[in-house]
Enzyme design. Sequence first.
Site, short mmCIF file in Angstrom:
data_model
loop_
_atom_site.label_atom_id
_atom_site.label_comp_id
_atom_site.label_asym_id
_atom_site.label_seq_id
_atom_site.Cartn_x
_atom_site.Cartn_y
_atom_site.Cartn_z
N GLY A 10 0.82 -1.21 0.00
CA GLY A 10 0.00 0.00 0.00
C GLY A 10 0.85 1.25 0.00
O GLY A 10 0.46 2.30 0.52
N GLY A 11 2.03 1.15 -0.60
CA GLY A 11 2.99 2.25 -0.55
C GLY A 11 2.61 3.49 -1.33
O GLY A 11 3.19 4.55 -1.13
N GLY A 13 -0.35 4.86 -1.19
CA GLY A 13 -1.46 5.50 -0.51
C GLY A 13 -1.07 6.70 0.33
O GLY A 13 0.11 7.08 0.42
N TYR A 14 -2.06 7.28 0.96
CA TYR A 14 -1.91 8.52 1.73
C TYR A 14 -0.83 8.40 2.80
O TYR A 14 0.06 9.25 2.92
CB TYR A 14 -3.25 8.88 2.36
CG TYR A 14 -3.25 10.16 3.16
CD1 TYR A 14 -3.14 11.39 2.52
CD2 TYR A 14 -3.38 10.14 4.54
CE1 TYR A 14 -3.14 12.58 3.25
CE2 TYR A 14 -3.39 11.31 5.28
CZ TYR A 14 -3.26 12.52 4.63
OH TYR A 14 -3.27 13.68 5.37
N GLY A 16 0.95 5.34 3.22
CA GLY A 16 1.96 4.42 2.73
C GLY A 16 3.16 5.10 2.11
O GLY A 16 4.31 4.71 2.33
N LYS A 138 -10.26 -5.04 11.68
CA LYS A 138 -8.90 -4.99 12.22
C LYS A 138 -8.70 -6.05 13.30
O LYS A 138 -7.61 -6.65 13.39
CB LYS A 138 -8.61 -3.59 12.77
CG LYS A 138 -8.46 -2.53 11.69
CD LYS A 138 -8.27 -1.13 12.28
CE LYS A 138 -8.15 -0.10 11.16
NZ LYS A 138 -7.99 1.27 11.69
N ARG A 142 -6.00 -9.03 13.53
CA ARG A 142 -5.16 -9.23 14.72
C ARG A 142 -5.21 -10.68 15.19
O ARG A 142 -4.18 -11.28 15.50
CB ARG A 142 -5.63 -8.32 15.86
CG ARG A 142 -5.16 -6.89 15.77
CD ARG A 142 -5.41 -6.19 17.09
NE ARG A 142 -5.00 -4.79 17.05
CZ ARG A 142 -4.88 -4.03 18.13
NH1 ARG A 142 -5.16 -4.54 19.32
NH2 ARG A 142 -4.51 -2.76 18.02
#
Length: 312
Positions: A10-11, A13-14, A16, A138, A142
């Site tokens: 996700g690099g 992205g905002y 990332g 999430k 986890r």
Amino acid sequence: MEKSKVLVVGGTGYLGRRIVKASLEQGHKTYVLQRPEIGLDIEKLQTLLSFKKQGAHLLKASFSDHNTLVEAVKKVDVVICAISGVHFRTHNLLMQLKLVQAIKEAGNVKRFLPSEFGTDPSKMEHALEPGRESFDQKMVVRRAIEEANIPFTYISANCFAGYFVGNLCQLNTLTPPTDKVYLYGDGNVKAVFVDEDDIATYTIKTIDDHRTLNKTLYLRPPENILSQRQLVEIWEKLSGTKLQNISISGEQFLASMNDVDYAQQAGIGHFYHFFYEGCLTNFEIGEDGEEASSLYPEVKYTCMDEYLKIYI
């Protein structure tokens, strides 16, 4: 000690892209996942190529091709996922379960940081629908991480300054109001505001730190623990303007959910938990957590009076 090799998913992205930058700046050999799903998105491609110019390595892999994910993961020590969970109904966050499977099979990753970065989902069992969906997703991720015995660090970064500070916590705008500001209740409930570049810096700091292994890192810079009213007062002093304060009761605020779409309903629910219930600051950090500014005093984090100057 040799620095870990890092893979950012996700690099583009905002957050990332900031994590990629921080990883490179802190001297880590940095890889960025290049997914074929970007298709003809020229901006994402150019962002990836800009990372390459800065010294990052691009790895082609897809969530729909398990073997490519495994091969990508085998090249690194640390995996950081920063895919967005904004569009709740697309179940983006649950895509990470495929990443968990790949990490488990590869067997070499010494730290996984899943896509969290906001409110600690373990504190949000009571969250309102539909915003609760992101917290639930999430927690599913986890549980999968912990059942697979994958070493982890969870990052709880609280309110991103870009989304909450420039607009003085107003919905449906990203810039400061010019005449009036809506206060949630009396405006005195404390929240935590963090510059996104600082979030990235702290995130990378954790990955080779034994103190954050299998723990949650909470970003609570002391000077950035502020109420909405304090934020408004900072802006008024900086801008030389006086805003009309209009208080909205909790009941009025929740009633506004009736006339908006799904994503906006989720946002209203989150705002309610932040600014009426104080969910970001109404608990003590326990033994399973650490506070970022205490662990890394060398990081000169951005205070919100400084941050707001860019809007003048």
